[in-house]
Motif scaffolding. Structure first.
Motif, PDB file in Angstrom:
ATOM      1  N   MET A 182       0.837  -1.176   0.000  1.00 19.51           N
ATOM      2  CA  MET A 182       0.000   0.000   0.000  1.00 19.51           C
ATOM      3  C   MET A 182       0.886   1.245   0.000  1.00 19.51           C
ATOM      4  SD  MET A 182      -2.747   1.425   2.778  1.00 19.51           S
ATOM      5  CE  MET A 182      -3.952   0.198   2.448  1.00 19.51           C
ATOM      6  N   ILE A 183       0.536   2.215  -0.819  1.00 19.41           N
ATOM      7  CA  ILE A 183       1.266   3.476  -0.915  1.00 19.41           C
ATOM      8  C   ILE A 183       0.449   4.544  -0.203  1.00 19.41           C
ATOM      9  CG2 ILE A 183       2.196   5.204  -2.481  1.00 19.41           C
ATOM     10  CD1 ILE A 183       2.304   2.954  -4.610  1.00 19.41           C
ATOM     11  N   GLN A 239       6.387   8.695  -5.361  1.00  9.90           N
ATOM     12  CA  GLN A 239       7.161   8.411  -6.567  1.00  9.90           C
ATOM     13  C   GLN A 239       6.619   7.230  -7.356  1.00  9.90           C
ATOM     14  OE1 GLN A 239       9.381   5.828  -7.580  1.00  9.90           O
ATOM     15  NE2 GLN A 239       9.776   6.957  -9.469  1.00  9.90           N
ATOM     16  N   PRO A 240       6.222   6.126  -6.730  1.00 13.39           N
ATOM     17  CA  PRO A 240       5.701   5.008  -7.542  1.00 13.39           C
ATOM     18  C   PRO A 240       4.437   5.387  -8.321  1.00 13.39           C
ATOM     19  CG  PRO A 240       6.280   4.256  -5.345  1.00 13.39           C
ATOM     20  CD  PRO A 240       6.364   5.755  -5.325  1.00 13.39           C
ATOM     21  N   VAL A 241       3.615   6.269  -7.755  1.00 15.02           N
ATOM     22  CA  VAL A 241       2.404   6.723  -8.443  1.00 15.02           C
ATOM     23  C   VAL A 241       2.788   7.647  -9.592  1.00 15.02           C
ATOM     24  CG1 VAL A 241       0.235   8.001  -8.196  1.00 15.02           C
ATOM     25  CG2 VAL A 241       1.004   6.469  -6.362  1.00 15.02           C
ATOM     26  N   ARG A 242       3.739   8.569  -9.346  1.00 11.68           N
ATOM     27  CA  ARG A 242       4.211   9.468 -10.417  1.00 11.68           C
ATOM     28  C   ARG A 242       4.782   8.664 -11.572  1.00 11.68           C
ATOM     29  NH1 ARG A 242       6.823  12.067  -6.029  1.00 11.68           N
ATOM     30  NH2 ARG A 242       8.812  11.615  -6.985  1.00 11.68           N
ATOM     31  N   ALA A 243       5.540   7.636 -11.252  1.00 11.70           N
ATOM     32  CA  ALA A 243       6.141   6.793 -12.299  1.00 11.70           C
ATOM     33  C   ALA A 243       5.061   6.026 -13.062  1.00 11.70           C
ATOM     34  CB  ALA A 243       7.148   5.828 -11.677  1.00 11.70           C
TER      35      ALA A 243
END
Length: 71
Positions: free
Chosen positions: A1-2, A16-20
């Motif tokens: 979960m982020i 960052q994982p969502v932006r990527a």
């Protein structure tokens, strides 16, 4: 979960994982869609943003308005 936190000014950092995953960069626009108590976050499509030159603020000076007024 982020996860991320909400500031006192109702701001958050998109992790960052969502932006990527969304290929997000500075200046990109986001869309929020509410569905059944959830929020769907997507990168706004280029064609939905209208004028592609609206980000060129250097072309919005008073001098430009005068120079291009007769076009």
């Amino acid at each position: 979960m982020i996860t991320s936190k909400l500031t006192s000014k109702a701001q958050t950092t998109i992790p960052q994982p969502v932006r990527a995953a969304l290929n997000l960069h500075e200046g990109d626009e986001l869309e929020y869609r509410l569905e059944a108590g959830r929020v769907i976050l997507t990168k706004r499509a280029d064609e939905a943003m209208g004028d592609p030159f609206r980000t060129f603020e250097e072309w919005h000076s008073d001098a430009d308005a005068v120079a291009y007024a007769d076009l």
